[in-house]
Structure formats: C-alpha cells, structure tokens
Design a protein around this motif. Structure first.
Motif, mmCIF file in Angstrom:
data_model
loop_
_atom_site.group_PDB
_atom_site.id
_atom_site.type_symbol
_atom_site.label_atom_id
_atom_site.label_comp_id
_atom_site.label_asym_id
_atom_site.label_seq_id
_atom_site.Cartn_x
_atom_site.Cartn_y
_atom_site.Cartn_z
ATOM 1 N N ILE A 1 38.987 4.881 75.077
ATOM 2 C CA ILE A 1 38.974 5.172 76.453
ATOM 3 C C ILE A 1 39.551 3.919 77.092
ATOM 4 O O ILE A 1 40.542 3.950 78.067
ATOM 5 C CB ILE A 1 37.759 5.554 77.098
ATOM 6 N N LYS A 2 39.096 2.720 76.738
ATOM 7 C CA LYS A 2 39.609 1.496 76.921
ATOM 8 C C LYS A 2 40.970 1.204 76.923
ATOM 9 O O LYS A 2 41.643 1.075 77.822
ATOM 10 C CB LYS A 2 38.712 0.313 76.454
ATOM 11 N N GLN A 3 41.257 1.906 75.711
ATOM 12 C CA GLN A 3 42.783 1.369 75.418
ATOM 13 C C GLN A 3 43.541 2.503 76.114
ATOM 14 O O GLN A 3 44.730 2.085 76.538
ATOM 15 C CB GLN A 3 42.775 1.969 73.746
ATOM 16 N N PHE A 4 43.047 3.762 76.401
ATOM 17 C CA PHE A 4 43.852 4.704 77.100
ATOM 18 C C PHE A 4 43.955 4.218 78.513
ATOM 19 O O PHE A 4 45.228 4.401 79.159
ATOM 20 C CB PHE A 4 43.421 5.922 77.217
ATOM 21 N N LEU A 5 43.181 3.591 78.893
ATOM 22 C CA LEU A 5 43.200 3.100 80.398
ATOM 23 C C LEU A 5 43.849 1.724 80.456
ATOM 24 O O LEU A 5 44.400 1.430 81.745
ATOM 25 C CB LEU A 5 41.691 3.034 80.980
ATOM 26 N N THR A 6 44.167 1.032 79.541
ATOM 27 C CA THR A 6 44.702 -0.214 79.693
ATOM 28 C C THR A 6 46.220 -0.389 79.036
ATOM 29 O O THR A 6 47.005 -1.164 79.411
ATOM 30 C CB THR A 6 44.208 -1.319 79.029
ATOM 31 N N GLU A 7 46.397 0.446 77.987
ATOM 32 C CA GLU A 7 47.714 0.603 77.185
ATOM 33 C C GLU A 7 48.716 1.635 77.582
ATOM 34 O O GLU A 7 49.658 1.692 76.810
ATOM 35 C CB GLU A 7 47.353 0.311 75.791
ATOM 36 N N VAL A 8 48.339 2.719 78.261
ATOM 37 C CA VAL A 8 49.497 3.564 78.546
ATOM 38 C C VAL A 8 50.324 3.141 79.658
ATOM 39 O O VAL A 8 49.930 2.681 80.606
ATOM 40 C CB VAL A 8 48.677 4.939 78.856
ATOM 41 N N ASP A 9 51.487 3.303 79.547
ATOM 42 C CA ASP A 9 52.521 2.895 80.225
ATOM 43 C C ASP A 9 52.972 4.098 81.367
ATOM 44 O O ASP A 9 53.733 4.833 81.033
ATOM 45 C CB ASP A 9 53.697 2.556 79.437
ATOM 46 N N TRP A 10 51.987 4.368 82.235
ATOM 47 C CA TRP A 10 52.356 5.570 83.131
ATOM 48 C C TRP A 10 53.213 5.112 84.217
ATOM 49 O O TRP A 10 53.848 6.200 84.380
ATOM 50 C CB TRP A 10 51.136 5.510 84.165
ATOM 51 N N GLY A 11 53.576 4.111 84.432
ATOM 52 C CA GLY A 11 54.406 3.474 85.753
ATOM 53 C C GLY A 11 53.644 4.135 86.956
ATOM 54 O O GLY A 11 52.527 4.016 86.795
ATOM 55 N N ASN A 12 54.517 4.167 88.151
ATOM 56 C CA ASN A 12 53.766 4.438 89.375
ATOM 57 C C ASN A 12 53.537 5.934 89.134
ATOM 58 O O ASN A 12 54.275 6.788 88.803
ATOM 59 C CB ASN A 12 54.691 3.984 90.590
ATOM 60 N N LEU A 13 52.009 6.177 89.757
ATOM 61 C CA LEU A 13 51.590 7.442 89.714
ATOM 62 C C LEU A 13 50.889 7.693 91.179
ATOM 63 O O LEU A 13 50.235 6.915 91.810
ATOM 64 C CB LEU A 13 50.350 7.624 88.775
ATOM 65 N N ASP A 14 50.976 8.706 91.535
ATOM 66 C CA ASP A 14 50.366 9.365 92.790
ATOM 67 C C ASP A 14 48.935 10.017 92.291
ATOM 68 O O ASP A 14 47.870 9.697 92.874
ATOM 69 C CB ASP A 14 51.029 10.466 93.313
#
Ligand code: ADP
Length: 268
Positions: free
Chosen positions: A118-131
């Motif tokens: 979960i930490k990896q998902f929250l820190t390493e995914v490159d979402w870009g700007n999100l609403d």
C-alpha cells in the motif's frame, strides 16, 4: 517509535490530488467494487477536464481491472514510478491485479507485506495531477484499512463513502465501519444503499425484495448521524455490463441503476 519516512513521501506524492475518497463496506459482496467503478466512471464522464484515478487496495480480491475493462493490461515502470493503466483519457487505475501472474492467483500476505504494498502504491504511482483518487478497499476493517488510513491521514483530508445493502447483517457491520472512521478521524461523506429493489430487465418494473427491510439504510444513516445518498437498485443488466468490463454509462445510460448512480455522484 521512529516516524515512518514513508509518511512524508506519501504526503509529497499526494499533494497533487485534490480529493481522496475511500469506498468502504462492512461486508463483502454488497457491491463496493461495482460502486467504486461507477462512481469513478461518472466523475470522469461528467467533466473531461477532471482527472480521476482508482487505486484498488483490495489486495486479496482486486476486481477493478475486470469491472473497468482493463483485465490483462500491464503497468509499466517509468522513471518516476509506476504508470497506471488508462481506462479513459481522464480515468486511470492501479491495482494489485496487474501485478499477479493470472487473475485467479491468490494473494496470501501478512499485514507488514500488505502495508509495504500500500505504501508503494501511495508513493510510487505516477498519477499526475488528480482531482479525485478513489480507493477501493477490502470489506471490513483490516490491515489494508489501517495502513491506508495511517498513510493518508497526514496527506490532506480523505473522506469515506459507505456502501451497504438493506439487510440487517450488512447494516450491523456498517455501523462498525462508521465507528472505525470516527476512531481514525476519517470524515464520512455519506452512505449508499445498493441492491435495494429489484428491477426486472424485461418489464422494467421494480419490486422490493425484502419489504420489511425497506428504508433500513436510511434509518441507519439517520441513527449514526451520517448523510444518506440514496439507493441503487439490483439490476442484472448492470451486473452483466460490469462483469464484461463495459461502461454502464455508455451501454445503458437511462437504466434506473445508472440514473441512481448519477444522482448520487452529483451529491459527492
Ligand atoms: P464487493 O466489492 O462488495 O465484494 P462487488 O462489487 O464485487 O461487491 O459485487 C458483488 C456482485 O454483485 C457482483 O457480481 C456485481 O456485479 C453484483 N452487483 C453489485 N451491485 C449490483 C447491482 N446494483 N445490481 C446487480 N448486481 C450488482
């Protein structure tokens, strides 16, 4: 107790996310993943300038790749992290499902490993700007909830939407879920009652399945002092459409279930 360096990273990474929404349910099978996908699809379809992403942290039963129609896609490692899979131009998804060899692989992990993922998902995914970042969680209050809420609580406000069915057993567990949110300081946006009445796909009439239970979720919401967003009918065509990974917003836009979802999302 040393502060977890991951907290600062999560905060930095999520600083470009305006709204974070946790979708919660007390029990499994009440339609939490279906509602997550529909809420996200609706948020994205309502405004092409809005960027929406789904993070599927239901580690033991990730269903977003299927319901969002991107089963079998691969996530790619980019310079700055993982690139999510795009469902639409403004709707992306990251799920543990993309990292499993096959969709039927079982994930049997203990708490610390889930926490790490979960930490990896929250820190390493490159979402870009999100609403909107919409998180699909496992049912109940498990390791995944504790990890996610502890990482998210320092990274701006996260709010919860609660999914339930009208049955007393589901409502009982939802009360525990609401209690959990209060304890960890997650404000609740509101509750949705799913599979409230049955809509016949042939004659389009609706029938109450358990008349004695009608209004149960609204009463629970009133008792627990949370907003009641409304109900979504049990609609076999909706289930089939989601199982096929198609968008009900496109395939069946005027159906009672899709209209109900649109009305609910307008209130989120
Ligand atoms: P959960 O995430 O709570 O375990 P799912 O979203 O996977 O639940 O839904 C469980 C099953 O119920 C799925 O087969 C789904 O297609 C179906 N379902 C969910 N909501 C509805 C609905 N409103 N009408 C008909 N079927 C539904």
């Amino acid at each position: 107790n040393q502060p977890d360096p991951g907290m600062a990273l999560v905060k930095e990474k999520l600083s470009c996310v305006k709204y974070k929404i946790l979708i919660l349910s007390g029990k499994g099978g009440v339609g939490k993943s279906t509602m997550t996908s529909l809420i996200s699809r609706t948020l994205a379809a309502d405004n092409p300038d809005r960027n929406v992403a789904v993070l599927d942290i239901d580690i033991c039963g990730p269903s977003q790749p299927r319901v969002l129609g991107v089963l079998g896609e691969q996530v790619h490692q980019s310079g700055s992290g993982w690139s999510p899979v795009y469902v639409e131009d403004n709707l992306s998804l990251m799920s543990i499902g993309f990292l499993l060899e096959s969709p039927s692989d079982a994930v049997i992990w203990r708490g610390p490993k889930k926490n790490g993922m979960i930490k990896q998902f929250l820190t390493e995914v490159d979402w870009g700007n999100l609403d909107y970042l919409v998180l699909d969680t496992p049912p109940g209050t498990s390791d995944e909830h504790l990890s996610a809420t502890s990482y998210l609580k320092d990274a701006g406000i996260t709010r919860a939407v609660i999914i339930t069915t009208p049955q007393e057993v589901a409502l009982l567990d939802v009360r525990k879920e609401i209690d959990f949110c209060k304890k960890v300081g997650i404000p609740i946006l509101g509750a949705i009652e799913n599979m409230s009445v049955f809509v016949c796909p042939k004659c389009k009439n609706s029938a109450e399945i358990f008349p004695a239970l009608t209004g149960g979720a609204k009463k629970m919401a009133d008792d627990m002092d949370i907003e009641y967003f409304g109900s979504v009918p049990l609609d076999p065509l909706l289930a089939r459409c989601c199982d096929d990974g198609k968008s009900p917003l496109i395939e069946m836009p005027d159906s009672p279930s899709v209209v109900a979802i649109k009305n609910i999302v307008a209130r989120i």
